[in-house]
Design a protein around this motif. Structure first.
Motif, PDB file in Angstrom:
ATOM      1  N   ALA A   1     -78.431  13.130  19.417  1.00 57.08           N
ATOM      2  CA  ALA A   1     -77.072  13.519  19.816  1.00 57.08           C
ATOM      3  C   ALA A   1     -76.607  12.712  21.012  1.00 57.08           C
ATOM      4  O   ALA A   1     -75.461  12.250  21.067  1.00 57.08           O
ATOM      5  CB  ALA A   1     -77.036  15.014  20.149  1.00 57.08           C
ATOM      6  N   GLN A   2     -77.515  12.530  22.007  1.00 56.06           N
ATOM      7  CA  GLN A   2     -77.163  11.728  23.185  1.00 56.06           C
ATOM      8  C   GLN A   2     -76.889  10.290  22.799  1.00 56.06           C
ATOM      9  O   GLN A   2     -75.965   9.654  23.297  1.00 56.06           O
ATOM     10  CB  GLN A   2     -78.292  11.792  24.203  1.00 56.06           C
ATOM     11  N   GLU A   3     -77.711   9.752  21.888  1.00 56.57           N
ATOM     12  CA  GLU A   3     -77.559   8.353  21.476  1.00 56.57           C
ATOM     13  C   GLU A   3     -76.218   8.131  20.811  1.00 56.57           C
ATOM     14  O   GLU A   3     -75.564   7.100  21.008  1.00 56.57           O
ATOM     15  CB  GLU A   3     -78.699   7.984  20.534  1.00 56.57           C
ATOM     16  N   ARG A   4     -75.770   9.101  20.005  1.00 53.80           N
ATOM     17  CA  ARG A   4     -74.491   8.952  19.314  1.00 53.80           C
ATOM     18  C   ARG A   4     -73.328   8.967  20.287  1.00 53.80           C
ATOM     19  O   ARG A   4     -72.282   8.378  20.036  1.00 53.80           O
ATOM     20  CB  ARG A   4     -74.329  10.094  18.298  1.00 53.80           C
ATOM     21  N   GLN A   5     -73.487   9.647  21.417  1.00 51.18           N
ATOM     22  CA  GLN A   5     -72.400   9.760  22.385  1.00 51.18           C
ATOM     23  C   GLN A   5     -72.204   8.478  23.180  1.00 51.18           C
ATOM     24  O   GLN A   5     -71.131   8.254  23.730  1.00 51.18           O
ATOM     25  CB  GLN A   5     -72.684  10.926  23.339  1.00 51.18           C
ATOM     26  N   LEU A   6     -73.210   7.659  23.275  1.00 53.97           N
ATOM     27  CA  LEU A   6     -73.140   6.454  24.088  1.00 53.97           C
ATOM     28  C   LEU A   6     -72.496   5.300  23.322  1.00 53.97           C
ATOM     29  O   LEU A   6     -72.716   5.134  22.122  1.00 53.97           O
ATOM     30  CB  LEU A   6     -74.538   6.030  24.543  1.00 53.97           C
ATOM     31  N   THR A   7     -71.706   4.516  24.031  1.00 53.24           N
ATOM     32  CA  THR A   7     -71.149   3.300  23.452  1.00 53.24           C
ATOM     33  C   THR A   7     -72.260   2.265  23.326  1.00 53.24           C
ATOM     34  O   THR A   7     -73.370   2.427  23.869  1.00 53.24           O
ATOM     35  CB  THR A   7     -70.037   2.738  24.340  1.00 53.24           C
ATOM     36  N   ASP A   8     -71.972   1.186  22.624  1.00 54.71           N
ATOM     37  CA  ASP A   8     -72.975   0.121  22.472  1.00 54.71           C
ATOM     38  C   ASP A   8     -73.366  -0.450  23.833  1.00 54.71           C
ATOM     39  O   ASP A   8     -74.540  -0.756  24.073  1.00 54.71           O
ATOM     40  CB  ASP A   8     -72.424  -0.995  21.573  1.00 54.71           C
ATOM     41  N   LYS A   9     -72.371  -0.589  24.703  1.00 54.86           N
ATOM     42  CA  LYS A   9     -72.645  -1.114  26.036  1.00 54.86           C
ATOM     43  C   LYS A   9     -73.541  -0.157  26.825  1.00 54.86           C
ATOM     44  O   LYS A   9     -74.473  -0.575  27.515  1.00 54.86           O
ATOM     45  CB  LYS A   9     -71.337  -1.339  26.796  1.00 54.86           C
ATOM     46  N   ALA A  10     -73.257   1.147  26.710  1.00 56.38           N
ATOM     47  CA  ALA A  10     -74.048   2.144  27.415  1.00 56.38           C
ATOM     48  C   ALA A  10     -75.472   2.190  26.872  1.00 56.38           C
ATOM     49  O   ALA A  10     -76.435   2.382  27.634  1.00 56.38           O
ATOM     50  CB  ALA A  10     -73.397   3.513  27.299  1.00 56.38           C
ATOM     51  N   LYS A  11     -75.631   1.998  25.550  1.00 61.99           N
ATOM     52  CA  LYS A  11     -76.971   1.961  24.954  1.00 61.99           C
ATOM     53  C   LYS A  11     -77.752   0.756  25.486  1.00 61.99           C
ATOM     54  O   LYS A  11     -78.950   0.859  25.771  1.00 61.99           O
ATOM     55  CB  LYS A  11     -76.868   1.888  23.435  1.00 61.99           C
ATOM     56  N   ARG A  12     -77.054  -0.383  25.600  1.00 64.98           N
ATOM     57  CA  ARG A  12     -77.712  -1.573  26.157  1.00 64.98           C
ATOM     58  C   ARG A  12     -78.161  -1.312  27.586  1.00 64.98           C
ATOM     59  O   ARG A  12     -79.281  -1.675  27.980  1.00 64.98           O
ATOM     60  CB  ARG A  12     -76.751  -2.761  26.124  1.00 64.98           C
ATOM     61  N   ASP A  13     -77.290  -0.683  28.378  1.00 64.94           N
ATOM     62  CA  ASP A  13     -77.640  -0.366  29.762  1.00 64.94           C
ATOM     63  C   ASP A  13     -78.865   0.546  29.820  1.00 64.94           C
ATOM     64  O   ASP A  13     -79.745   0.371  30.665  1.00 64.94           O
ATOM     65  CB  ASP A  13     -76.469   0.323  30.472  1.00 64.94           C
ATOM     66  N   TYR A  14     -78.904   1.518  28.914  1.00 61.73           N
ATOM     67  CA  TYR A  14     -80.025   2.457  28.906  1.00 61.73           C
ATOM     68  C   TYR A  14     -81.332   1.739  28.569  1.00 61.73           C
ATOM     69  O   TYR A  14     -82.388   2.035  29.136  1.00 61.73           O
ATOM     70  CB  TYR A  14     -79.774   3.586  27.911  1.00 61.73           C
ATOM     71  N   GLU A  15     -81.259   0.783  27.668  1.00 66.24           N
ATOM     72  CA  GLU A  15     -82.452  -0.012  27.340  1.00 66.24           C
ATOM     73  C   GLU A  15     -82.921  -0.789  28.563  1.00 66.24           C
ATOM     74  O   GLU A  15     -84.133  -0.897  28.819  1.00 66.24           O
ATOM     75  CB  GLU A  15     -82.134  -0.978  26.192  1.00 66.24           C
ATOM     76  N   LEU A  16     -81.970  -1.310  29.338  1.00 59.49           N
ATOM     77  CA  LEU A  16     -82.330  -2.024  30.566  1.00 59.49           C
ATOM     78  C   LEU A  16     -82.944  -1.067  31.585  1.00 59.49           C
ATOM     79  O   LEU A  16     -83.906  -1.414  32.276  1.00 59.49           O
ATOM     80  CB  LEU A  16     -81.092  -2.710  31.156  1.00 59.49           C
ATOM     81  N   VAL A  17     -82.379   0.140  31.670  1.00 65.06           N
ATOM     82  CA  VAL A  17     -82.919   1.143  32.589  1.00 65.06           C
ATOM     83  C   VAL A  17     -84.363   1.465  32.225  1.00 65.06           C
ATOM     84  O   VAL A  17     -85.238   1.551  33.099  1.00 65.06           O
ATOM     85  CB  VAL A  17     -82.068   2.432  32.563  1.00 65.06           C
TER      86      VAL A  17
ATOM     87  N   GLN B   1     -88.082  -7.109  36.183  1.00 60.17           N
ATOM     88  CA  GLN B   1     -87.143  -7.617  37.189  1.00 60.17           C
ATOM     89  C   GLN B   1     -85.861  -8.166  36.567  1.00 60.17           C
ATOM     90  O   GLN B   1     -84.793  -8.079  37.162  1.00 60.17           O
ATOM     91  CB  GLN B   1     -87.832  -8.709  38.025  1.00 60.17           C
ATOM     92  N   LYS B   2     -85.973  -8.721  35.368  1.00 63.10           N
ATOM     93  CA  LYS B   2     -84.780  -9.243  34.702  1.00 63.10           C
ATOM     94  C   LYS B   2     -83.832  -8.096  34.332  1.00 63.10           C
ATOM     95  O   LYS B   2     -82.610  -8.247  34.392  1.00 63.10           O
ATOM     96  CB  LYS B   2     -85.156 -10.012  33.445  1.00 63.10           C
ATOM     97  N   ALA B   3     -84.393  -6.938  33.988  1.00 66.09           N
ATOM     98  CA  ALA B   3     -83.554  -5.780  33.671  1.00 66.09           C
ATOM     99  C   ALA B   3     -82.782  -5.335  34.903  1.00 66.09           C
ATOM    100  O   ALA B   3     -81.584  -5.039  34.831  1.00 66.09           O
ATOM    101  CB  ALA B   3     -84.424  -4.644  33.140  1.00 66.09           C
ATOM    102  N   TYR B   4     -83.468  -5.293  36.049  1.00 65.55           N
ATOM    103  CA  TYR B   4     -82.783  -4.963  37.309  1.00 65.55           C
ATOM    104  C   TYR B   4     -81.663  -5.963  37.572  1.00 65.55           C
ATOM    105  O   TYR B   4     -80.548  -5.592  37.939  1.00 65.55           O
ATOM    106  CB  TYR B   4     -83.773  -5.005  38.472  1.00 65.55           C
ATOM    107  N   ALA B   5     -81.983  -7.248  37.407  1.00 67.97           N
ATOM    108  CA  ALA B   5     -81.014  -8.307  37.689  1.00 67.97           C
ATOM    109  C   ALA B   5     -79.804  -8.210  36.760  1.00 67.97           C
ATOM    110  O   ALA B   5     -78.664  -8.423  37.186  1.00 67.97           O
ATOM    111  CB  ALA B   5     -81.677  -9.670  37.553  1.00 67.97           C
ATOM    112  N   ASP B   6     -80.042  -7.881  35.481  1.00 67.55           N
ATOM    113  CA  ASP B   6     -78.944  -7.769  34.519  1.00 67.55           C
ATOM    114  C   ASP B   6     -78.012  -6.610  34.880  1.00 67.55           C
ATOM    115  O   ASP B   6     -76.784  -6.737  34.795  1.00 67.55           O
ATOM    116  CB  ASP B   6     -79.498  -7.565  33.108  1.00 67.55           C
ATOM    117  N   LEU B   7     -78.594  -5.483  35.286  1.00 72.70           N
ATOM    118  CA  LEU B   7     -77.770  -4.341  35.694  1.00 72.70           C
ATOM    119  C   LEU B   7     -76.962  -4.669  36.943  1.00 72.70           C
ATOM    120  O   LEU B   7     -75.775  -4.332  37.051  1.00 72.70           O
ATOM    121  CB  LEU B   7     -78.662  -3.123  35.956  1.00 72.70           C
ATOM    122  N   LEU B   8     -77.605  -5.347  37.885  1.00 75.12           N
ATOM    123  CA  LEU B   8     -76.921  -5.736  39.119  1.00 75.12           C
ATOM    124  C   LEU B   8     -75.781  -6.697  38.820  1.00 75.12           C
ATOM    125  O   LEU B   8     -74.666  -6.537  39.335  1.00 75.12           O
ATOM    126  CB  LEU B   8     -77.919  -6.382  40.078  1.00 75.12           C
ATOM    127  N   GLU B   9     -76.039  -7.670  37.975  1.00 72.83           N
ATOM    128  CA  GLU B   9     -75.029  -8.679  37.658  1.00 72.83           C
ATOM    129  C   GLU B   9     -73.840  -8.058  36.921  1.00 72.83           C
ATOM    130  O   GLU B   9     -72.687  -8.424  37.153  1.00 72.83           O
ATOM    131  CB  GLU B   9     -75.646  -9.783  36.801  1.00 72.83           C
TER     132      GLU B   9
END
Length: 205
Positions: A4-20, A29-37
């Motif tokens: 249910a949570q996954e369906r609520q997230l946009t594609d961008k939000a899902k990508r962010d969650y994968e980085l998290v 460290q690249k995940a941190y850098a991508d979120l920061l950028e």
């Protein structure tokens, strides 16, 4: 993350969650850098609108990401990472503004100033037109701040002096010291935390 949570997230939000997850569980460290950028500029401009100070907005942006990254365990995909990050940045900025106003009121009442954010202390010194009394207070503050900064290790002390006394940008400091930009920001963030701890232990008299 539940279906249910996954369906609520946009594609961008899902990508962010994968980085998290990569950052939180694997220390990627690249995940941190991508979120920061991705969110550095949006967070900065929101804080700039709130503070109307490029220096404060710059510092508060780094602080917001620092708080978010230190507390990734608390993040839940119930909301998008961007929503969570902006809430942290907003609350931190509100606290900063509140402390700044309280400090100004405290100075107006001639009561003791026990310090706080080092950037605000230094910004308060920078008035171009001052009365003799204000000039004396400013000089006392400068001496106090320099005495606190002197307690830092040389590597941190140099960064603080360049950033807050010479008011150089992060990029200018990186060029001056021939240091990676990321290292400058990380060390300045650490230096600010150390300064706040020193100030707490050594309140201004």
């Amino acid at each position: 993350m539940g279906l249910a949570q996954e369906r609520q997230l946009t594609d961008k939000a899902k990508r962010d969650y994968e980085l998290v997850l990569l950052a939180r569980e694997k220390g990627d460290q690249k995940a941190y850098a991508d979120l920061l950028e991705t969110y550095r500029e949006p967070v900065y401009y929101m804080l700039l609108k709130m503070t109307r100070s490029t220096l404060d907005a710059d510092d508060l942006t780094i602080e917001a990401f620092g708080k978010a990254f230190r507390n990734l365990e608390d993040y839940s995909p119930e909301y998008a990472f961007s929503t969570w990050l902006f809430r942290i940045a907003t609350n931190n900025c509100i606290d900063f503004i509140r402390k700044q106003k309280m400090r100004m009121l405290s100075m107006d009442d001639n009561s003791e100033n026990t310090g706080g954010y080092i950037s605000t202390e230094i910004m308060n010194m920078a008035s171009e037109i001052v009365t003799p009394d204000e000039e004396l207070i400013s000089e006392q503050q400068k001496n106090y701040i320099r005495s606190i900064v002197s307690k830092l290790k040389p590597s941190y002390r140099k960064l603080v002096e360049l950033r807050y006394f010479e008011e150089l940008s992060y990029e200018e400091i990186a060029q001056r010291l021939q240091m990676p930009l990321g290292s400058v920001k990380a060390k300045l963030f650490r230096a600010r935390n150390l300064l706040q701890e020193i100030i707490k232990d050594n309140p201004q008299r």
